[in-house]
Design a protein around this motif. Structure first.
Motif, PDB file in Angstrom:
ATOM      1  N   VAL A  46      -8.358   1.412  -3.977  1.00  0.00           N
ATOM      2  CA  VAL A  46      -6.897   1.458  -4.075  1.00  0.00           C
ATOM      3  C   VAL A  46      -6.258   0.643  -2.961  1.00  0.00           C
ATOM      4  O   VAL A  46      -5.291  -0.084  -3.203  1.00  0.00           O
ATOM      5  N   ARG A  47      -6.783   0.721  -1.753  1.00  0.00           N
ATOM      6  CA  ARG A  47      -6.180  -0.018  -0.631  1.00  0.00           C
ATOM      7  C   ARG A  47      -6.154  -1.528  -0.910  1.00  0.00           C
ATOM      8  O   ARG A  47      -5.200  -2.212  -0.544  1.00  0.00           O
ATOM      9  N   ASP A  48      -7.191  -2.047  -1.577  1.00  0.00           N
ATOM     10  CA  ASP A  48      -7.224  -3.470  -1.915  1.00  0.00           C
ATOM     11  C   ASP A  48      -6.206  -3.803  -3.006  1.00  0.00           C
ATOM     12  O   ASP A  48      -5.586  -4.865  -2.980  1.00  0.00           O
ATOM     13  N   LEU A  61      -3.410  -2.177  -3.464  1.00  0.00           N
ATOM     14  CA  LEU A  61      -2.111  -2.124  -2.792  1.00  0.00           C
ATOM     15  C   LEU A  61      -1.839  -3.408  -2.018  1.00  0.00           C
ATOM     16  O   LEU A  61      -0.727  -3.947  -2.066  1.00  0.00           O
ATOM     17  N   GLU A  70       4.870  -0.144  -3.617  1.00  0.00           N
ATOM     18  CA  GLU A  70       4.779   1.170  -2.996  1.00  0.00           C
ATOM     19  C   GLU A  70       3.562   1.933  -3.536  1.00  0.00           C
ATOM     20  O   GLU A  70       3.263   1.833  -4.740  1.00  0.00           O
ATOM     21  N   PRO A  71       2.883   2.682  -2.687  1.00  0.00           N
ATOM     22  CA  PRO A  71       1.727   3.464  -3.149  1.00  0.00           C
ATOM     23  C   PRO A  71       2.057   4.395  -4.313  1.00  0.00           C
ATOM     24  O   PRO A  71       1.260   4.537  -5.239  1.00  0.00           O
ATOM     25  N   SER A  72       3.252   4.988  -4.294  1.00  0.00           N
ATOM     26  CA  SER A  72       3.623   5.894  -5.383  1.00  0.00           C
ATOM     27  C   SER A  72       3.753   5.148  -6.710  1.00  0.00           C
ATOM     28  O   SER A  72       3.387   5.678  -7.762  1.00  0.00           O
ATOM     29  N   SER A  73       4.256   3.917  -6.666  1.00  0.00           N
ATOM     30  CA  SER A  73       4.378   3.114  -7.889  1.00  0.00           C
ATOM     31  C   SER A  73       2.995   2.755  -8.433  1.00  0.00           C
ATOM     32  O   SER A  73       2.755   2.843  -9.636  1.00  0.00           O
ATOM     33  N   LEU A  74       2.091   2.352  -7.541  1.00  0.00           N
ATOM     34  CA  LEU A  74       0.740   2.025  -7.975  1.00  0.00           C
ATOM     35  C   LEU A  74       0.055   3.254  -8.538  1.00  0.00           C
ATOM     36  O   LEU A  74      -0.589   3.184  -9.587  1.00  0.00           O
ATOM     37  N   SER A  75       0.222   4.368  -7.874  1.00  0.00           N
ATOM     38  CA  SER A  75      -0.395   5.614  -8.342  1.00  0.00           C
ATOM     39  C   SER A  75       0.073   5.959  -9.753  1.00  0.00           C
ATOM     40  O   SER A  75      -0.722   6.355 -10.612  1.00  0.00           O
ATOM     41  N   THR A 100     -12.113   7.251  -0.104  1.00  0.00           N
ATOM     42  CA  THR A 100     -11.589   6.100  -0.849  1.00  0.00           C
ATOM     43  C   THR A 100     -11.738   6.310  -2.348  1.00  0.00           C
ATOM     44  O   THR A 100     -12.783   6.762  -2.816  1.00  0.00           O
TER      45      THR A 100
END
Length: 110
Positions: free
Chosen positions: A35-37, A39, A45-50, A70
């Motif tokens: 996920v970090r990659d 992002l 935003e992390p919430s949008s990706l989630s 991870t």
């Protein structure tokens, strides 16, 4: 007419119909990705990706595995990558045709 079948197909294409989801699927073609990659590549935003990853997970076209702290996402099969490559070829052809038409229009403007 198999209305349920066409409804399912329409839902599938609606699920794909978001730019972030398309980009995530393109990124995952290279292989499982933390996920970090994702992002870092997407700059959202992390919430949008989630939220977008949840849609893809629910549809079954991506999988998520936890490796320590991870979460790593991957395509669940090669079919989606094939579909994205096909879409790219179709769009390339359409744009090439439009460029040809534009050149013809410009040539006639003299």
């Amino acid at each position: 007419m198999a209305v349920a079948l066409y409804q399912a197909k329409a839902e599938f294409f609606r699920m794909l119909g978001h730019p972030v989801r398309i980009r995530v699927l393109e990124l995952l073609q290279a292989g499982p990705t933390p996920v970090r990659d994702l992002l870092a590549e997407l700059a959202i935003e992390p919430s949008s990706l989630s939220q977008q990853l949840a849609v893809l997970r629910r549809s079954g076209i991506v999988t998520a595995t936890r490796e320590g702290s991870t979460v790593v996402y991957a395509l669940s099969g090669t079919e989606v990558a094939d579909l994205l490559r096909t879409a790219r070829r179709i769009l390339t052809g359409l744009i090439a045709e439009q460029n040809t038409l534009l050149a013809e229009l410009r040539a006639g403007a003299d």
